[in-house]
Design a protein around this motif. Structure first.
Motif, short mmCIF file in Angstrom:
data_model
loop_
_atom_site.label_atom_id
_atom_site.label_comp_id
_atom_site.label_asym_id
_atom_site.label_seq_id
_atom_site.Cartn_x
_atom_site.Cartn_y
_atom_site.Cartn_z
N LEU A 71 -22.74 -9.73 86.37
CA LEU A 71 -22.15 -9.78 87.13
C LEU A 71 -22.12 -9.43 89.11
CD1 LEU A 71 -19.18 -8.99 86.73
CD2 LEU A 71 -20.25 -6.84 86.61
N LYS A 72 -23.47 -9.24 89.40
CA LYS A 72 -23.52 -8.97 90.72
C LYS A 72 -23.74 -10.15 91.18
CE LYS A 72 -26.43 -6.80 93.99
NZ LYS A 72 -27.31 -6.07 94.52
N LYS A 125 -19.42 -16.13 93.87
CA LYS A 125 -17.91 -16.19 94.56
C LYS A 125 -17.48 -16.01 95.55
CE LYS A 125 -13.30 -15.33 92.41
NZ LYS A 125 -12.25 -14.36 90.90
N GLU A 126 -18.24 -15.05 96.18
CA GLU A 126 -17.20 -15.03 96.83
C GLU A 126 -17.54 -16.03 98.01
OE1 GLU A 126 -19.59 -11.55 98.09
OE2 GLU A 126 -17.52 -10.20 97.07
N LEU A 127 -19.59 -16.64 97.53
CA LEU A 127 -19.46 -18.12 98.95
C LEU A 127 -19.62 -18.62 98.59
CD1 LEU A 127 -22.37 -18.40 100.75
CD2 LEU A 127 -23.09 -19.26 98.79
N ALA A 128 -18.18 -19.35 97.98
CA ALA A 128 -17.96 -20.31 97.79
C ALA A 128 -16.47 -19.95 98.36
CB ALA A 128 -17.78 -20.49 96.60
N SER A 182 -15.65 -22.10 101.38
CA SER A 182 -14.00 -23.07 101.22
C SER A 182 -12.82 -22.52 103.07
CB SER A 182 -13.17 -22.81 99.71
OG SER A 182 -11.55 -23.16 100.28
N GLN A 183 -12.94 -21.39 102.82
CA GLN A 183 -11.85 -21.24 104.27
C GLN A 183 -12.26 -21.95 105.28
OE1 GLN A 183 -12.27 -17.66 103.93
NE2 GLN A 183 -10.76 -17.22 102.44
#
Length: 233
Positions: free
Chosen positions: A194-195, A201-204, A208-209
């Motif tokens: 999960l970690k 997810k945060e890296l993606a 993206s931003q």
């Protein structure tokens, strides 16, 4: 030899010592004097009345022949141990019958010998040796026991593996039954997975931003305000 032509190690001293003793006793009786024949025959008649029809010298010679044959059988490896043990048991049993029925050999009302009966009472040891040889297990039986032990060991190992597989299957089944509410951290290794998923997810999201900001600056210029841009309204 347990019925298959092989003498086991523990049987060697029993057969060797008893066989040599009985063989020597028979050879001494073969040419025994009349006094010895009368004494032996008299004791035997009290236990076995049918021996009265045999004269003493002939009985002594027959007894000597039987002891010689028995001693030779015990000393001969080709003779099966169980067969030799049965013959020894019968011979020693007849001697113990003489001991039990001859007056003066036992104490009154007891199985223990008097001084005159000590020599005959020791034949009980021959009876014990004969029974031990007669009851010795066959070689084939010993091999079957060893094979059964090996099968049991293999079965126990397989049962242990089956139990582990069943436990793993039940654990996996509980994981599937949880459905969407199942939290990975409830299971072995779930917390770490999960970690890692959150970090990915945060890296993606960050990439993206960052990519969109670079495209916006390249199109409108670095001084362009994103809030005033119609593309962001």
């Amino acid at each position: 030899m347990s019925g298959c032509g092989k003498v086991r190690a523990w049987q060697v001293p029993l057969r060797l010592i008893t066989g040599a003793f009985i063989l020597h006793s028979g050879m001494e009786k073969w040419d025994g004097p009349d006094e010895q024949a009368q004494g032996v025959h008299g004791m035997a008649r009290q236990s076995f009345p049918f021996l009265e029809n045999i004269d003493a010298p002939r009985f002594l010679r027959l007894l000597a022949a039987g002891e010689i044959a028995l001693g030779a059988a015990l000393l001969t490896p080709a003779v099966p141990t169980r067969l030799a043990g049965a013959a020894l048991t019968g011979f020693a049993g007849s001697l113990m019958a003489v001991y039990a029925q001859t007056p003066g050999l036992r104490k009154e009302g007891s199985v223990w010998p008097t001084p005159d009966g000590i020599g005959v009472s020791k034949d009980s040891w021959l009876l014990a040796i004969g029974l031990a040889l007669t009851l010795s297990p066959r070689e084939k039986h010993l091999k079957n026991l060893k094979h059964l032990k090996q099968l049991k060991h293999a079965k126990d190992a397989k049962d242990a593996k089956d139990v582990k597989d069943v436990r793993d299957a039940k654990r996996h089944g509980r994981h599937q039954q949880h459905g969407p509410r199942c939290r990975p951290e409830q299971h072995a290794g779930g917390g770490e997975r999960l970690k890692q998923a959150k970090q990915a997810k945060e890296l993606a999201k960050t990439l993206s931003q960052g990519g969109h900001s670079h495209h916006h600056a390249h199109r409108h210029g670095p001084a362009h305000a994103r809030k005033a841009c119609p593309a962001h309204r």
